[in-house]
Design a protein around this motif. Structure first.
Motif, PDB file in Angstrom:
ATOM      1  N   ASN A 300       0.828  -1.204   0.000  1.00 22.50           N
ATOM      2  CA  ASN A 300       0.000   0.000   0.000  1.00 22.50           C
ATOM      3  C   ASN A 300       0.869   1.264   0.000  1.00 22.50           C
ATOM      4  OD1 ASN A 300      -2.662   0.759  -0.230  1.00 22.50           O
ATOM      5  ND2 ASN A 300      -2.966   1.022   1.961  1.00 22.50           N
ATOM      6  N   LEU A 303       2.172   1.893  -3.448  1.00 17.77           N
ATOM      7  CA  LEU A 303       1.092   2.442  -4.266  1.00 17.77           C
ATOM      8  C   LEU A 303       0.964   3.952  -4.047  1.00 17.77           C
ATOM      9  CD1 LEU A 303      -1.651   2.385  -5.844  1.00 17.77           C
ATOM     10  CD2 LEU A 303      -2.716   1.621  -3.717  1.00 17.77           C
ATOM     11  N   ALA A 387      -8.600  -6.191  -6.218  1.00 19.99           N
ATOM     12  CA  ALA A 387      -7.609  -5.103  -6.262  1.00 19.99           C
ATOM     13  C   ALA A 387      -6.536  -5.301  -7.328  1.00 19.99           C
ATOM     14  CB  ALA A 387      -6.953  -4.963  -4.887  1.00 19.99           C
ATOM     15  N   LEU A 391      -4.849  -2.483  -9.818  1.00 18.76           N
ATOM     16  CA  LEU A 391      -3.518  -1.983  -9.523  1.00 18.76           C
ATOM     17  C   LEU A 391      -2.619  -2.049 -10.758  1.00 18.76           C
ATOM     18  CD1 LEU A 391      -2.931  -3.493  -5.963  1.00 18.76           C
ATOM     19  CD2 LEU A 391      -3.482  -1.136  -6.551  1.00 18.76           C
ATOM     20  N   GLY A 428      -7.435   0.291  -4.988  1.00 26.72           N
ATOM     21  CA  GLY A 428      -6.440  -0.488  -4.256  1.00 26.72           C
ATOM     22  C   GLY A 428      -6.382  -0.125  -2.792  1.00 26.72           C
TER      23      GLY A 428
END
Length: 542
Positions: A300, A303, A387, A391, A428
Motif C-alpha cells: 500500500n 502504491l 484489487a 492496480l 487499491g
C-alpha cells in the motif's frame, strides 16, 4: 441519535460466534457472540449517516493537504525559497500525517472516539490560525506539521467508526460513505485553494479552514454518538460522561427515570477494566511488524508513493509544460478526483460480491448485522482478487501519463491518465484498508493508523526527491521508474499474501492462545502462592 433495533429479514436463529482477532493486539470486548444480539443496534440509515459523518470529519486531512497545492509556486515566490524547499513542506506534512494517527488510534481504541476527535480539532484550529498569520518559511514548516497532526487523526477515527458499526460481509457497501469526503477533497481542495490564492491571497486558505472546521465540528460534537465497542458495546451501553453527545445524554436521563440500571452496571464494569494511559505508538508498531499486515502495508505504501509523487510534482510540471496559473492548475486535479469518487461507489459492490461468491463456494454463512468468524475463510483472496487487476491498470496509467506529459501533447491526454490513476489508486487503497480492518476487528483505529504511517512516510520519501529526480531524468522516465518499482515489489508480495494469509493468521492465533494460557497459568499460580502465604502467616501469629 436514539438507537433502534434493526430488523433482520431472512436471518436465521443461529449465527456464528463473534470474530476473534486474527493477529491480536488489543482484545475485542463486547462483540456479540450470541445469535440474539445484533452487531450494532443502529438501523441501516443511522449507520450510513454515522459513517458519512465520520468520513466528513476525515475530510479535513486531505483537504488541508491538497488545498495548499496550487499555492506552492506563489508561496515559494513570497517567502523567497526554491520549489524544492517549498516541496519539503509537503513532505513534512506527510511525515506527521503518518505519525500522528499512531497516537490517536491507540488512544481512540482505549478511551473512545469522541475524546480523540476533541483533541484533534483543538490542535487543528490552533495550527491553522498560526499558518494564516505567519510570514516566514520556518514557521510555515513547523505549523504545517502541527496542522497535519491535528487533521490526520480523523482519518483513523473514520475507519474505526465504520468497523464499530459494520460487519465484514457488509463493509464493502459502506466504502462509498466512508471514503466520499476523503476522495472529494483531492479534487475540490485544489480548486478552492487556487481561487483563494489567486483572488484573496494565500493566507485566506488557512482562514477558510478555520471557519469551515468550526462550522462542521460544532454540530458534529453535539449529535455524533460514541461508537467505540470497548465503551458502548453494540451501542446499547451508556457511555461515560466525557463521551456523551446530546442524544446519548437525553437517552441516559430516560433510562434513569425508568429505573433501568442494568446498562449502567455494565458500563461501570467496562470502565473498571479501562486504564487511562498516555497515547503510545507501540500497538501500531506491533501491527506493522507482523507478516500479514506488513505485507499489506508495504504494498500500500508503494502504491501511494507513486500517487504522491504525481500529486506533488503536478503544479510545477503543468506550469512548465503548458504555462498554467494557480486556478488553471487547480482544475487539473479534477480528473483525479472524479476517477477516485467513481471508484469509491463502484468498487465496494465488487468487494461485497466477491466476499459472497467465496462464501457460497465454501458453504460459509453470511448473515446481515452478524459478524462471522473469519478464521477459516480466505479473506485475503476475497479482497485482493478485486484489487490486483486495478492496480496493474494504475501502474500502466502512471507510465502513459509521464510520457504524454514529456511529449507536451494536448492537455487532454495527461488528464485522461489522471482519471485512470485516481480510479485505480482509490480502488487499491480502499480494498486493502478493508482487509486491514477484517484482520484487526478489535483495534480498527490502530490498524488504520499503521496503514497511514507506512503509506504517508513512504509517500513523504517519494515527494522529497520526485522534483529533483524529474529535473535530472525527465518526467517520463521518473514515472516509469516509480511504476516499475511498484510492480516489481508489490505484485509478488500480494500473490504470496493471497496464498499464505490464512495460514499466517492461524499461526498467530495459536501463538496468542499459548501466551494467554501461560499468562493465566502464572496468574493462578501466584494467587495460590499468596493464599498459602496468608494461611502460614496467620498460623505463625497464632
Amino acid at each position: 441519535m436514539v438507537a433502534k433495533h434493526e430488523k433482520e429479514p431472512g436471518a436465521s436463529s443461529t449465527a456464528p460466534d463473534a470474530e476473534p482477532p486474527a493477529e491480536k493486539v488489543v482484545p475485542v470486548e463486547n462483540d456479540a457472540a450470541s445469535s440474539d444480539v445484533p452487531y450494532s443496534i443502529y438501523t441501516t440509515n443511522q449507520k450510513r449517516l454515522m459513517v458519512l459523518a465520520g468520513s466528513l470529519a476525515a475530510f479535513f486531512s486531505p483537504l488541508s493537504a491538497n488545498i495548499y497545492m496550487p499555492a506552492l509556486n506563489t508561496l515559494a515566490k513570497d517567502l523567497h525559497v526554491s520549489n524544492t524547499l517549498i516541496g519539503f513542506t509537503v513532505t513534512s506534512y506527510l511525515i506527521f500525517q503518518g505519525l500522528a494517527p499512531t497516537f490517536v488510534g491507540a488512544f481512540a481504541d482505549a478511551q473512545g472516539r469522541r475524546p480523540a476527535y476533541i483533541g484533534c480539532i483543538i490542535i487543528y484550529l490552533c495550527a491553522n490560525i498560526g499558518l494564516a498569520l505567519q510570514r516566514n518559511y520556518a514557521a510555515l514548516l513547523i505549523l504545517r506539521c502541527l496542522q497535519s497532526s491535528g487533521s490526520s487523526g480523523t482519518v483513523a477515527l473514520s475507519n474505526a467508526v465504520t468497523a464499530d458499526l459494520v460487519t465484514s460481509a457488509e463493509r464493502g457497501a459502506y466504502i462509498g460513505y466512508a471514503s466520499v469526503a476523503a476522495i472529494l477533497a483531492p479534487s475540490l481542495a485544489p480548486v478552492l485553494g487556487g481561487l483563494l490564492a489567486q483572488y484573496a491571497g494565500w493566507p485566506w486558505i488557512f482562514w477558510f479552514l478555520v471557519i469551515f472546521a468550526v462550522a462542521f465540528f460544532v454540530p458534529f460534537f453535539v449529535w455524533f454518538p460514541e461508537t467505540c465497542r470497548r465503551i458502548v458495546g453494540n451501542g446499547s451501553i451508556p457511555p461515560p460522561r466525557l463521551n456523551h453527545s446530546l442524544p446519548t445524554w437525553l437517552a441516559e436521563r430516560r433510562l434513569k427515570a425508568a429505573g433501568q440500571h442494568e446498562a449502567f452496571a455494565e458500563r461501570d464494569a467496562l470502565a473498571a477494566k479501562r486504564r487511562l494511559q498516555f497515547p503510545s505508538p507501540v500497538d501500531t508498531l506491533k501491527i506493522i511488524c507482523t507478516r500479514l499486515a506488513g505485507t499489506v502495508l508495504v504494498t500500500n505504501g508503494l502504491l501511494f508513493s507513486c500517487y504522491y509523487a504525481v500529486n506533488a510534482s503536478l503544479p510545477s510540471q503543468f506550469e512548465a509544460a503548458y504555462g498554467l496559473n494557480d486556478v488553471q492548475i487547480s482544475l487539473i486535479y479534477l480528473p483525479l478526483g472524479v476517477g477516485s469518487l467513481l471508484s469509491a461507489f463502484t468498487i465496494g459492490k465488487l468487494i461485497d460480491w466477491n466476499y459472497r461468491r467465496h462464501a457460497a463456494r465454501l458453504g460459509f454463512p453470511v448473515q446481515r448485522n452478524r459478524q462471522a468468524d473469519l478464521s477459516g475463510f480466505p479473506i485475503e483472496r476475497a479482497r485482493l482478487e478485486i484489487a490486483l487487476p486495478l492496480l496493474a491498470f494504475g501502474a500502466a496509467s502512471i507510465v502513459v501519463y509521464g510520457w504524454l506529459l514529456e511529449a507536451r501533447v494536448s492537455i487532454a491526454g495527461p488528464c485522461v491518465m489522471l482519471f485512470g490513476l485516481g480510479y485505480a489508486v482509490v480502488a487499491g487503497f480502499n480494498t486493502m484498508a478493508v482487509l486491514m480492518i477484517d484482520v484487526y476487528p478489535g483495534a480498527p483505529a490502530t490498524a488504520t493508523a499503521a496503514n497511514n504511517l507506512v503509506r504517508c512516510w513512504m509517500g513523504a520519501g517519494a515527494t522529497a526527491f520526485v522534483i529533483p529526480l524529474t529535473e535530472k531524468i525527465g518526467v517520463g522516465w521518473t514515472c516509469t521508474l516509480f511504476s516499475g518499482v511498484w510492480v516489481v515489489f508489490s505484485f509478488p508480495m500480494l500473490i504470496m499474501l493471497m496464498r499464505r494469509g490464512p495460514r499466517w493468521r492461524e499461526e498467530t492465533r495459536d501463538r496468542e492462545e499459548r501466551r494467554r494460557k501461560a499468562k493465566e497459568g502464572v496468574g493462578s499460580g501466584e494467587k495460590e502462592a499468596g493464599a498459602r502465604e496468608e494461611v502460614v502467616g496467620k498460623e505463625m501469629k497464632v
